[in-house]
Design a protein around this motif. Sequence first.
Motif, PDB file in Angstrom:
ATOM      1  N   LYS A 140      42.577   7.572  24.520  1.00  0.00           N
ATOM      2  CA  LYS A 140      43.807   7.814  23.776  1.00  0.00           C
ATOM      3  C   LYS A 140      44.847   6.825  24.277  1.00  0.00           C
ATOM      4  O   LYS A 140      44.892   6.521  25.472  1.00  0.00           O
ATOM      5  CB  LYS A 140      44.250   9.253  24.035  1.00  0.00           C
ATOM      6  CG  LYS A 140      45.448   9.693  23.271  1.00  0.00           C
ATOM      7  CD  LYS A 140      45.718  11.172  23.551  1.00  0.00           C
ATOM      8  CE  LYS A 140      47.154  11.489  23.276  1.00  0.00           C
ATOM      9  NZ  LYS A 140      47.476  12.886  23.582  1.00  0.00           N
ATOM     10  N   VAL A 147      37.297  12.153  23.596  1.00  0.00           N
ATOM     11  CA  VAL A 147      38.751  12.327  23.729  1.00  0.00           C
ATOM     12  C   VAL A 147      39.158  13.725  23.231  1.00  0.00           C
ATOM     13  O   VAL A 147      39.846  13.866  22.226  1.00  0.00           O
ATOM     14  CB  VAL A 147      39.528  11.222  22.986  1.00  0.00           C
ATOM     15  CG1 VAL A 147      39.453   9.908  23.713  1.00  0.00           C
ATOM     16  CG2 VAL A 147      39.030  11.066  21.558  1.00  0.00           C
ATOM     17  N   VAL A 199      43.978   6.317  19.081  1.00  0.00           N
ATOM     18  CA  VAL A 199      42.819   6.197  19.961  1.00  0.00           C
ATOM     19  C   VAL A 199      42.245   4.791  19.847  1.00  0.00           C
ATOM     20  O   VAL A 199      42.433   4.108  18.843  1.00  0.00           O
ATOM     21  CB  VAL A 199      41.718   7.233  19.611  1.00  0.00           C
ATOM     22  CG1 VAL A 199      42.149   8.634  19.993  1.00  0.00           C
ATOM     23  CG2 VAL A 199      41.329   7.177  18.144  1.00  0.00           C
ATOM     24  N   ASP A 211      47.741  11.209  16.881  1.00  0.00           N
ATOM     25  CA  ASP A 211      47.535  10.411  18.091  1.00  0.00           C
ATOM     26  C   ASP A 211      46.778   9.131  17.756  1.00  0.00           C
ATOM     27  O   ASP A 211      46.015   9.068  16.790  1.00  0.00           O
ATOM     28  CB  ASP A 211      46.719  11.190  19.128  1.00  0.00           C
ATOM     29  CG  ASP A 211      47.481  12.329  19.763  1.00  0.00           C
ATOM     30  OD1 ASP A 211      48.726  12.316  19.737  1.00  0.00           O
ATOM     31  OD2 ASP A 211      46.819  13.249  20.289  1.00  0.00           O
ATOM     32  N   ALA A 214      42.823  14.476  22.191  1.00  0.00           N
ATOM     33  CA  ALA A 214      43.446  13.786  21.060  1.00  0.00           C
ATOM     34  C   ALA A 214      43.542  14.705  19.842  1.00  0.00           C
ATOM     35  O   ALA A 214      42.621  15.447  19.533  1.00  0.00           O
ATOM     36  CB  ALA A 214      42.653  12.530  20.713  1.00  0.00           C
TER      37      ALA A 214
END
Length: 79
Positions: A57, A38, A47, A45, A41
């Motif tokens: 994400k 990711v 996840v 954020d 990210a």
Amino acid sequence: MCLAIPGKIEDILNALPMERTGTVSFGGIRKEINLAFVPEADPGDYVIVHAGFAISKINATEARRIFDLLACDETDAPC
């Protein structure tokens, strides 16, 4: 059966693309998680994490919905 749970990225520990890791909080429990899958990210954020790897994400609303469902399961209360 596989289970992936949401966590919130607190900080990035290693920014190298194939070694990207960060601290992710799971309701106050913090773990070092691989973030290589990711790259978009950032801290703050949410996840989805499976077996130590962030695999996608998600937005904060979806993360909260999952947290609420998990809380219902713990108490056996109707949701």
